[in-house]
Write a protein that holds these residues in place. Structure first.
Motif, PDB file in Angstrom:
ATOM      1  N   THR A 124       0.845  -1.190   0.000  1.00 44.72           N
ATOM      2  CA  THR A 124       0.000   0.000   0.000  1.00 44.72           C
ATOM      3  C   THR A 124       0.886   1.248   0.000  1.00 44.72           C
ATOM      4  N   ALA A 125       0.251   2.414  -0.040  1.00 47.46           N
ATOM      5  CA  ALA A 125       1.002   3.671  -0.121  1.00 47.46           C
ATOM      6  C   ALA A 125       1.854   3.914   1.115  1.00 47.46           C
ATOM      7  N   LYS A 126       1.327   3.584   2.298  1.00 49.65           N
ATOM      8  CA  LYS A 126       2.050   3.831   3.547  1.00 49.65           C
ATOM      9  C   LYS A 126       1.894   2.626   4.473  1.00 49.65           C
ATOM     10  N   PRO A 127       2.677   1.581   4.245  1.00 54.44           N
ATOM     11  CA  PRO A 127       2.546   0.382   5.086  1.00 54.44           C
ATOM     12  C   PRO A 127       2.774   0.703   6.560  1.00 54.44           C
ATOM     13  N   HIS A 128       2.001   0.054   7.415  1.00 52.00           N
ATOM     14  CA  HIS A 128       2.139   0.233   8.862  1.00 52.00           C
ATOM     15  C   HIS A 128       3.522  -0.258   9.298  1.00 52.00           C
ATOM     16  N   ARG A 129       4.111   0.378  10.310  1.00 50.79           N
ATOM     17  CA  ARG A 129       5.448  -0.020  10.761  1.00 50.79           C
ATOM     18  C   ARG A 129       5.475  -1.469  11.242  1.00 50.79           C
ATOM     19  N   GLY A 183      -3.186   7.187 -11.308  1.00 46.54           N
ATOM     20  CA  GLY A 183      -3.312   6.904  -9.888  1.00 46.54           C
ATOM     21  C   GLY A 183      -2.638   7.961  -9.035  1.00 46.54           C
ATOM     22  N   THR A 184      -3.029   8.003  -7.778  1.00 50.24           N
ATOM     23  CA  THR A 184      -2.483   8.985  -6.849  1.00 50.24           C
ATOM     24  C   THR A 184      -0.957   8.918  -6.798  1.00 50.24           C
ATOM     25  N   ASP A 185      -0.332  10.085  -6.665  1.00 49.60           N
ATOM     26  CA  ASP A 185       1.129  10.125  -6.593  1.00 49.60           C
ATOM     27  C   ASP A 185       1.652   9.767  -5.207  1.00 49.60           C
ATOM     28  N   GLU A 186       0.750   9.373  -4.291  1.00 50.17           N
ATOM     29  CA  GLU A 186       1.196   8.835  -3.007  1.00 50.17           C
ATOM     30  C   GLU A 186       1.765   7.428  -3.169  1.00 50.17           C
ATOM     31  N   LEU A 187       1.363   6.754  -4.237  1.00 50.56           N
ATOM     32  CA  LEU A 187       1.897   5.439  -4.555  1.00 50.56           C
ATOM     33  C   LEU A 187       3.140   5.597  -5.429  1.00 50.56           C
ATOM     34  N   PRO A 188       4.152   4.748  -5.247  1.00 47.09           N
ATOM     35  CA  PRO A 188       5.367   4.879  -6.065  1.00 47.09           C
ATOM     36  C   PRO A 188       5.092   4.737  -7.557  1.00 47.09           C
ATOM     37  N   THR A 189       4.153   3.868  -7.936  1.00 45.31           N
ATOM     38  CA  THR A 189       3.823   3.724  -9.348  1.00 45.31           C
ATOM     39  C   THR A 189       3.156   4.991  -9.882  1.00 45.31           C
TER      40      THR A 189
END
Length: 354
Positions: A124-129, A183-189
């Motif tokens: 996902t865009a920001k995986p949980h720690r 797609g959103t630029d929060e994702l690396p793709t």
């Protein structure tokens, strides 16, 4: 239920020998392992996963964690990986996150508790720690998307070059007002594909570059987003003369919107899609699109990962394999015409009572 003791009695060997053979213990010869496996299969033996976990032995499961199985992009990946790991004696188990980091964490916890042999993840865009911590306890590799926190073993596509080539193709046909729906630029793709579009646009003279009003970013898994974004762009006072898509689902939404609004492609609007779905080649005049080596990429990832698991090297040195996309030119793009895109006048039809 058939037990290890039953197999041992049949072969006239000790239960510990059978247990070690089934666990692929290096102390047992290949010939003995083969004979034990044959008899176990013949007798219908099923391994006790809970007991294996208590002994710290990995299962033969490989977890695949991805955003959306409805997207054929990901279903193709799942199919290719399933065949690949199955041929190596593993079984693929599928988890769907819908790009929700908490759902992703739940799936990773379950896979870790099952002591899976390894995990292949489209993060996902920001995986949980906690997701990151658990992944580092198991062999894992990232596919399509790369998050630095997770690790440096990755199989993906050169998204920046793919979108640069697609946008440059439209520019070579004389288009300047080129829209981008991705797609959103929060994702690396999403960020990489947007960068490719922007790099191509930046090569235009400053007074000819389209503005931010022609860029629409949203959920990569939403057909509705692509539909709504295309409608909004066509409703502008100065609509685009061409559009390039950055996701498969956005492409589907774009095509739906163009059909509903009766836009003539490519006479009124040139279109470049993303991915090469089964219907894209015969949609309208045939969709010019970015062809993705999805099956080959997933197969390469699966073969490499199985090898790493067997060598106990999946947490080793950084490794990245980047595949190249291909622009497939069909009939949906053409040299810029003088007329701006506009809706066709609907044809009056009599009602049918059939």
């Amino acid at each position: 239920m058939i037990t290890i003791k039953d197999i041992a009695a049949r072969l006239n060997v000790s239960p510990s020998t059978v247990g070690r053979a089934l666990a692929d213990d290096p102390r047992i010869s290949a010939a003995t392992k083969k004979k034990v496996t044959e008899v176990a299969n013949e007798m219908g033996y099923v391994a006790n996963l809970a007991a294996r976990m208590m002994r710290g032995v990995s299962s033969n499961l490989v977890g695949l964690v991805l955003p959306d199985i409805r997207n054929s992009f990901y279903s193709t990946i799942a199919h290719a990986l399933s065949k690949c790991v199955q041929s190596a004696g593993f079984q693929l188990t599928l988890s769907e996150t819908e790009d929700d980091r908490m759902v992703e964490l739940q799936h990773i916890r379950e896979l870790a508790s099952a002591n899976v042999a390894g995990i292949i993840i489209v993060p996902t865009a920001k995986p949980h720690r906690e997701t990151v911590r658990l992944l580092k306890l198991s062999p894992h590799v990232q596919l399509i998307r790369r998050q630095a926190a997770i690790g440096e073993q990755f199989f993906g596509i050169d998204d920046t070059q793919a979108l640069f080539d697609a946008t440059n193709h439209l520019m070579s046909l004389g288009h300047h007002r080129i829209a981008y729906i991705g797609g959103t630029d929060e994702l690396p793709t999403g960020a990489s594909r947007l960068l490719g579009y922007q790099k191509a646009i930046d090569s235009l003279p400053r007074n000819q570059r389209p503005g931010a009003e022609l860029v629409r970013l949203g959920s990569p898994g939403s057909v509705e987003f692509g539909h709504e974004a295309m409608n909004a762009l066509l409703s502008q006072a100065a609509p685009p003369t061409a559009v390039v898509a950055g996701t498969v689902r956005a492409t589907q939404g774009i095509l739906e919107a163009l059909m509903v609004r009766r836009i003539a492609v490519p006479d009124q609007l040139s279109v470049v899609g993303f991915g090469d779905e089964v219907g894209f080649s015969w949609w309208g005049p045939g969709l010019t699109t970015i062809g993705l080596p999805v099956h080959d990429l997933a197969t390469a990832c699966g073969l490499w990962f199985v090898h790493q698991i067997r060598q106990n090297a999946a947490a080793g040195a950084p490794y990245a394999s980047i595949a190249t996309a291909t622009l497939i030119q069909r009939g949906s793009t053409r040299a810029l015409a003088s007329a701006a895109p506009r809706e066709r006048t609907p044809v009056s039809r009599s009602k049918s009572h059939a």
